[in-house]
Design an enzyme around this catalytic site. Sequence first.
Site, mmCIF file in Angstrom:
data_model
loop_
_atom_site.group_PDB
_atom_site.id
_atom_site.type_symbol
_atom_site.label_atom_id
_atom_site.label_comp_id
_atom_site.label_asym_id
_atom_site.label_seq_id
_atom_site.Cartn_x
_atom_site.Cartn_y
_atom_site.Cartn_z
ATOM 1 N N HIS A 35 29.668 41.215 41.234
ATOM 2 C CA HIS A 35 30.715 40.195 41.371
ATOM 3 C C HIS A 35 31.053 39.628 39.996
ATOM 4 C CE1 HIS A 35 28.910 40.172 45.531
ATOM 5 N NE2 HIS A 35 30.085 40.748 45.616
ATOM 6 N N LEU A 46 34.224 37.440 37.395
ATOM 7 C CA LEU A 46 35.449 36.690 37.166
ATOM 8 C C LEU A 46 35.923 37.171 35.806
ATOM 9 C CD1 LEU A 46 37.341 34.228 37.092
ATOM 10 C CD2 LEU A 46 35.361 32.827 36.691
ATOM 11 N N HIS A 48 39.253 50.857 46.390
ATOM 12 C CA HIS A 48 38.930 49.457 46.061
ATOM 13 C C HIS A 48 38.308 49.293 44.684
ATOM 14 C CE1 HIS A 48 34.668 50.077 46.310
ATOM 15 N NE2 HIS A 48 34.389 48.806 46.388
ATOM 16 N N GLY A 49 38.130 50.400 43.950
ATOM 17 C CA GLY A 49 37.488 50.251 42.645
ATOM 18 C C GLY A 49 37.205 51.604 42.043
ATOM 19 N N MET A 71 33.919 46.378 33.325
ATOM 20 C CA MET A 71 34.112 45.262 32.403
ATOM 21 C C MET A 71 34.454 45.686 30.972
ATOM 22 S SD MET A 71 30.358 43.738 31.976
ATOM 23 C CE MET A 71 28.976 44.656 31.402
ATOM 24 N N PRO A 108 39.841 46.983 40.715
ATOM 25 C CA PRO A 108 39.019 46.722 39.534
ATOM 26 C C PRO A 108 38.376 48.005 39.016
ATOM 27 C CG PRO A 108 37.991 45.800 41.517
ATOM 28 C CD PRO A 108 39.326 46.336 41.929
HETATM 29 P P1 5GP Z 1 32.111 46.602 44.890
HETATM 30 O O1 5GP Z 1 32.864 45.679 45.752
HETATM 31 O O2 5GP Z 1 32.020 47.956 45.486
HETATM 32 O O3 5GP Z 1 30.813 46.090 44.459
HETATM 33 O O4 5GP Z 1 32.917 46.701 43.526
HETATM 34 C C1 5GP Z 1 34.271 46.939 43.417
HETATM 35 C C2 5GP Z 1 34.567 47.566 42.094
HETATM 36 O O5 5GP Z 1 34.602 46.595 41.051
HETATM 37 C C3 5GP Z 1 33.562 48.566 41.565
HETATM 38 O O6 5GP Z 1 33.718 49.815 42.178
HETATM 39 C C4 5GP Z 1 33.892 48.615 40.081
HETATM 40 O O7 5GP Z 1 34.844 49.617 39.832
HETATM 41 C C5 5GP Z 1 34.532 47.267 39.805
HETATM 42 N N1 5GP Z 1 33.802 46.414 38.862
HETATM 43 C C6 5GP Z 1 32.487 46.092 38.840
HETATM 44 N N2 5GP Z 1 32.213 45.231 37.828
HETATM 45 C C7 5GP Z 1 33.386 44.989 37.201
HETATM 46 C C8 5GP Z 1 33.771 44.148 36.097
HETATM 47 O O8 5GP Z 1 32.976 43.434 35.486
HETATM 48 N N3 5GP Z 1 35.081 44.136 35.745
HETATM 49 C C9 5GP Z 1 36.024 44.892 36.407
HETATM 50 N N4 5GP Z 1 37.290 44.815 36.010
HETATM 51 N N5 5GP Z 1 35.687 45.693 37.445
HETATM 52 C C10 5GP Z 1 34.394 45.735 37.838
HETATM 53 MN MN MN Z 2 30.628 41.968 47.339
HETATM 54 MN MN MN Z 3 33.283 43.926 46.512
#
Ligand code: 5GP
Ligand code: MN
Ligand code: MN
Length: 476
Positions: free
Chosen positions: A204, A206, A399-400, A376, A373
């Site tokens: 998680h 910000l 979703h990522g 980082m 997302p």
């Molecule tokens: P999940 O909900 O599956 O834990 O994460 C969603 C997505 O957030 C992950 O698949 C990863 O691509 C992305 N993510 C994780 N950490 C960071 C971060 O610090 N910054 C950004 N921009 N994306 C992140």
């Molecule tokens: Mn979560």
């Molecule tokens: Mn999540």
Amino acid sequence: MFFEKIAPYTYRIPRQGKMRVDAVFFASKEILKDLEAENYASLQQLMNVATLPGIVEPALAMPDIHWGYGFPIGGVAAFDPEEGGVVSPGGVGFDINCGVRLLASHLTLEDLLPRQKELADALYRLVPSGVGSERRDVRFSKRELKEILKEGAGWLVKRGYGYPEDVRFIESQGRLPWANPDKVSERAFERGAPQIGTLGSGNHFLEVQYVDEVYDEEAALAFGLFKGQVTVLIHTGSRGLGHQVCQDYVERFLKVAPRYGIELVDKQLAAAPIKSPEGQDYLQAMAAAANFAFANRQLIAHFVREAFEKVGFTPRDHGLRVLYDLAHNNAKFEEHRGRRVLVHRKGATRAFGPGHPEVPEEYRRVGQPVLVPGDMGRYSYVLAGTEKAMEVSFGSSCHGAGRKMSRHQAKKVARERNLVKELAERGILVRAATRATVDEEMPEAYKDVSLVVEAVEGAGIGKKVARLRPLIVVKG
Ligand code: 5GP
Ligand code: MN
Ligand code: MN
């Protein structure tokens, strides 16, 4: 593992064994290699999902698929309540209604840079992060919490935490109306109560970002995005409350599944018929947890605005508005192909196309914002939902980026390095509760999200609008 290519970036695993329907997944060549490297463990999970009663063809996985509890992360499965369809807590995930909220500002990169460090400190101070993090300044009574569980983000807005127009830009207006807090255990209340307005651990975050690339001018204009613009991405969910709801109902469903004649090829798929009393109880508890997550992101957004104000940007200067708030762990009733089905999305998002009445009016012409997302250190994307997604993926998208290394592996690789320093040298300020979090979450621990987005676009289930680069990252 046998699968066949049926369309660009689209593969089918034909029905076999106990599968009731085919499975379909979206992938590029690189992603196929990653799947092979893990011995197709997550595709096997997708095939398991296809064995559940009442599933509507096909069981789906997005290109950020990876191994999860029961259902793979990136999994999408729709069930027909009229045909014995089930609901499964493992198909929603432990972090019920985990999601991302994107705030768009009036500020440009140049406006922000002189106050970057100050802002990083203010955000870190005002938004608690880390395992079991709690807020001391805002506390709600049990009675108030019950109202939050019923009313979601709007409850907070009414009390001054946010702007009235915020809720219009949240998926489902920040409230699932069938929520019933009486179906949420005492233990879940205890765990969640002090955690509202906090990020939580690990994944998680910000993040303050800027738009470094615009791919679709028309959609960017509709979303109010422009090159050089400062944005803020908030990623968190329902904290201990949602986790406890999931745990409570997995235990209960494991006991009742045999009574309903549900054969589980994997215990983690514990499920109950949508129409059963247990299924109904879970749906009501899940919605309550979802509303808690919407409220959590609302409260965090309020404190993000306050942090910008603390460093000297007035509300008029920063203009931080909710661009969109999008969940990636839930189950919702929706109309698809003329049927009302319960769509589980676990590590997958809704991606409704142009013209859909649930897309805010301002965006309806171009489709729903899909927030993706990355990590980082590199970038994240804003996409738009498509007509094609409505046809082939129950209106869903990725979703990522999805993890590439385990937390353990990442820590080992990061040990030799100083990631906070490396990122700072690249202009990215990281604030985190522990070094371990930063190491586990290092950029290389995730796939390159542009590969995932390539597959999404190639399959037609999302359209690139803009790319965002990180400037400040607050981590669990
Ligand atoms: P999940 O909900 O599956 O834990 O994460 C969603 C997505 O957030 C992950 O698949 C990863 O691509 C992305 N993510 C994780 N950490 C960071 C971060 O610090 N910054 C950004 N921009 N994306 C992140
Ligand atoms: Mn979560
Ligand atoms: Mn999540």
